[in-house]
Design a protein around this motif. Structure first.
Motif, short mmCIF file in Angstrom:
data_model
loop_
_atom_site.label_atom_id
_atom_site.label_comp_id
_atom_site.label_asym_id
_atom_site.label_seq_id
_atom_site.Cartn_x
_atom_site.Cartn_y
_atom_site.Cartn_z
N TYR A 316 43.31 52.23 41.11
CA TYR A 316 41.85 52.31 41.11
C TYR A 316 41.16 50.95 41.04
O TYR A 316 40.07 50.79 41.62
N PRO A 317 41.76 49.91 40.39
CA PRO A 317 41.11 48.60 40.44
C PRO A 317 41.05 48.02 41.85
O PRO A 317 40.13 47.24 42.16
N ILE A 318 42.01 48.39 42.71
CA ILE A 318 41.98 47.92 44.09
C ILE A 318 40.77 48.51 44.81
O ILE A 318 40.04 47.80 45.52
N PHE A 319 40.54 49.80 44.60
CA PHE A 319 39.35 50.43 45.19
C PHE A 319 38.07 49.79 44.65
O PHE A 319 37.12 49.56 45.39
N TRP A 320 38.07 49.51 43.36
CA TRP A 320 36.88 48.90 42.75
C TRP A 320 36.61 47.52 43.33
O TRP A 320 35.47 47.12 43.53
N SER A 321 37.67 46.78 43.64
CA SER A 321 37.50 45.42 44.16
C SER A 321 36.76 45.41 45.50
O SER A 321 36.16 44.40 45.88
N TYR A 322 36.79 46.55 46.22
CA TYR A 322 36.02 46.67 47.46
C TYR A 322 34.62 47.21 47.18
O TYR A 322 33.64 46.73 47.75
N LEU A 323 34.53 48.19 46.31
CA LEU A 323 33.24 48.81 46.01
C LEU A 323 32.30 47.89 45.24
O LEU A 323 31.08 48.00 45.35
N ILE A 324 32.85 46.97 44.45
CA ILE A 324 32.01 46.14 43.59
C ILE A 324 31.13 45.18 44.39
O ILE A 324 30.13 44.66 43.89
N PHE A 325 31.46 44.98 45.67
CA PHE A 325 30.60 44.14 46.52
C PHE A 325 29.22 44.76 46.71
O PHE A 325 28.27 44.06 47.08
N LEU A 326 29.10 46.05 46.46
CA LEU A 326 27.79 46.70 46.55
C LEU A 326 26.78 46.08 45.58
O LEU A 326 25.58 46.12 45.82
N SER A 327 27.28 45.48 44.50
CA SER A 327 26.38 44.89 43.51
C SER A 327 25.58 43.72 44.07
O SER A 327 24.51 43.39 43.56
N TYR A 328 26.08 43.10 45.14
CA TYR A 328 25.37 41.97 45.73
C TYR A 328 24.10 42.39 46.47
O TYR A 328 23.31 41.54 46.90
N TYR A 336 14.94 39.42 42.22
CA TYR A 336 16.15 40.12 41.82
C TYR A 336 15.85 41.57 41.46
O TYR A 336 15.02 41.85 40.61
N GLN A 337 16.51 42.51 42.16
CA GLN A 337 16.27 43.93 41.90
C GLN A 337 17.52 44.72 42.25
O GLN A 337 17.94 44.75 43.40
N GLU A 338 18.12 45.36 41.25
CA GLU A 338 19.32 46.16 41.50
C GLU A 338 18.94 47.51 42.10
O GLU A 338 17.93 48.11 41.71
N ASN A 339 19.78 47.98 43.00
CA ASN A 339 19.64 49.32 43.55
C ASN A 339 20.56 50.23 42.73
O ASN A 339 21.78 50.23 42.91
N LEU A 340 19.99 50.98 41.80
CA LEU A 340 20.79 51.78 40.89
C LEU A 340 21.53 52.92 41.58
O LEU A 340 22.53 53.42 41.07
N TRP A 341 21.06 53.32 42.76
CA TRP A 341 21.79 54.33 43.52
C TRP A 341 23.12 53.77 44.02
O TRP A 341 24.14 54.47 44.03
N LEU A 342 23.12 52.50 44.40
CA LEU A 342 24.37 51.85 44.82
C LEU A 342 25.31 51.66 43.64
O LEU A 342 26.53 51.81 43.76
N VAL A 343 24.73 51.32 42.48
CA VAL A 343 25.53 51.19 41.26
C VAL A 343 26.17 52.54 40.92
O VAL A 343 27.36 52.62 40.58
N PHE A 344 25.38 53.60 41.04
CA PHE A 344 25.89 54.95 40.78
C PHE A 344 27.01 55.31 41.76
O PHE A 344 28.05 55.87 41.37
N LEU A 345 26.83 54.98 43.03
CA LEU A 345 27.85 55.25 44.04
C LEU A 345 29.14 54.50 43.72
O LEU A 345 30.24 55.06 43.78
N GLU A 346 28.99 53.23 43.38
CA GLU A 346 30.14 52.39 43.04
C GLU A 346 30.98 53.01 41.92
O GLU A 346 32.19 53.21 42.07
N TYR A 347 30.33 53.30 40.80
CA TYR A 347 31.08 53.74 39.62
C TYR A 347 31.50 55.20 39.70
O TYR A 347 32.54 55.58 39.14
N SER A 348 30.74 56.04 40.37
CA SER A 348 31.15 57.45 40.50
C SER A 348 32.45 57.54 41.29
O SER A 348 33.35 58.32 40.94
N LEU A 349 32.58 56.72 42.33
CA LEU A 349 33.82 56.71 43.12
C LEU A 349 34.98 56.11 42.33
O LEU A 349 36.09 56.65 42.31
N VAL A 350 34.71 54.99 41.65
CA VAL A 350 35.77 54.32 40.88
C VAL A 350 36.28 55.21 39.76
O VAL A 350 37.49 55.39 39.58
N PHE A 351 35.36 55.78 38.98
CA PHE A 351 35.77 56.63 37.86
C PHE A 351 36.47 57.90 38.35
O PHE A 351 37.38 58.40 37.68
#
Length: 367
Positions: A316-328, A336-351
């Motif tokens: 799962y950390p390998i998958f996260w290493s690709y998904l975490i780029f969404l934070s950029y 500076y403004q985070e898109n919380l929907w992208l954050v939700f997508l990132e972590y829902s898939l990783v978890f």
């Protein structure tokens, strides 16, 4: 080929992080006989010798935390100083000097991995875009931490003294490895583990010795404390807690939530350390818990998880290493403004992947 891809970035200026400006700042202070732990950048620019010492006066405007004392431990400071000394005031030369340390560390890490893993496993680290871009490309010293931790593990059965020295080097580069000390004590046994931890403490104190100042501890930990209670980026569980706080209290409860999550993290670390029999799986669990509870999770933080997971069957950390780029996505505009929907997508898939893997392996292990 893994080394080749890293060498392609040798002459590049980091584009996705501005932390390296603080590395250069600290290094230039140090080679001029000044203690970077006791100097606040926003105050130092008022000094008459500011430009003579720092060189490029524009460096200050790129610092992302000019009102905070440096949080980078002694071994990091040593590399900053060496790079600054060899660069002779050149910003470009300073960047290359810093990157040489990281390239050497990455080469060492790949050599360590290749002796303990299959070719397919090593490739997951060697060709990982996050590892290449964030460590070699953006000059993050997790690369050096990873190498020292692997060296500490490699020699621990032969000599605890040398292993403790390497572990202290890792701690003196980034303090993150301290969170796996309880796991190491359990792995080595209480008596031997306490001795190991004590030796690590002694070596770490020796690294700090050249910087000792009566205000050092207060200033260093004030910055670390502010980091955990003021900064927030790409968090998972904390963002859920923060939202609940907004709904109930009407304001950001990071000050309280940060302390509560820190306590829960410490308790979880102790539990994982006590229950786990495999050192690498235990370290993976502890790091996962720490980042899940953290208020700030930058992309390069995942590099330690990627390195550790190579020695386990979890991916799962390998998958996260690709998904975490969404934070950029937060840096698409100057505001500076985070898109919380992208954050939700990132972590829902990783978890989801993490829960699936843990349930799968735990079921197989129980048979």
């Amino acid at each position: 080929m893994g080394i080749f891809f890293r060498l392609l970035l040798l002459f590049s200026i980091p584009a996705l992080s501005d932390d390296f400006y603080r590395f250069i700042w600290d290094g230039r202070l140090l080679i001029n006989g000044l203690n970077p732990y006791t100097i606040l950048p926003s105050e130092f620019i008022k000094d008459i010798d500011y430009q003579r010492i720092i060189g490029d006066k524009n460096i200050f405007q790129y610092l992302n935390s000019p009102n905070y004392y440096t949080v980078y431990p002694p071994f990091n400071q040593f590399t900053f100083a060496v790079a600054a000394w060899f660069s002779s005031g050149s910003l470009f030369g300073n960047v290359i000097g810093l990157r040489v340390f990281i390239l050497l560390a990455e080469i060492g890490t790949l050599m360590c991995m290749s002796k303990k893993n299959t070719e397919a496993s090593v490739m997951l680290y060697a060709f990982n875009p996050l590892i290449i871009l964030e460590l070699t490309g953006n000059l993050h010293f997790e690369a050096v931490v990873i190498l020292f931790l692997f060296l500490a593990y490699k020699v621990h059965k032969k000599t605890l003294l040398l292993s403790a020295f390497f572990f202290a080097c890792a701690v003196s580069t980034k303090m993150l490895p301290l969170i796996i000390i309880p796991l190491i004590i359990k792995h080595l046994g209480i008596k031997k583990g306490v001795i190991y931890a004590s030796i690590v403490s002694i070596f770490t104190l020796l690294f700090f010795a050249p910087f000792i100042d009566k205000m050092l501890v207060e200033k260093l930990f004030s910055s670390v404390n502010l980091y955990f209670q003021k900064f927030e980026f790409n968090a998972s569980i904390y963002y859920l807690v923060r939202e609940i706080g907004f709904q109930i209290y009407g304001y950001n409860i990071i000050g309280t939530a940060g302390k509560v999550l820190a306590f829960l993290t410490f308790s979880g670390i102790c539990l994982i350390s006590w229950k786990n029999k495999n050192l690498f799986v235990g370290a993976l669990g502890i790091l996962t818990l720490y980042f899940a509870m953290a208020t700030t999770v930058h992309p390069w933080y995942a590099s330690t998880l990627v390195a550790v997971t190579i020695f386990t069957r979890f991916r799962y950390p390998i998958f996260w290493s690709y998904l975490i780029f969404l934070s950029y996505a937060a840096y698409q505009t100057s505001l500076y403004q985070e898109n919380l929907w992208l954050v939700f997508l990132e972590y829902s898939l990783v978890f989801s992947i993490m829960i699936y893997e843990f349930s799968r392996w735990s079921t197989e292990d129980s048979r």
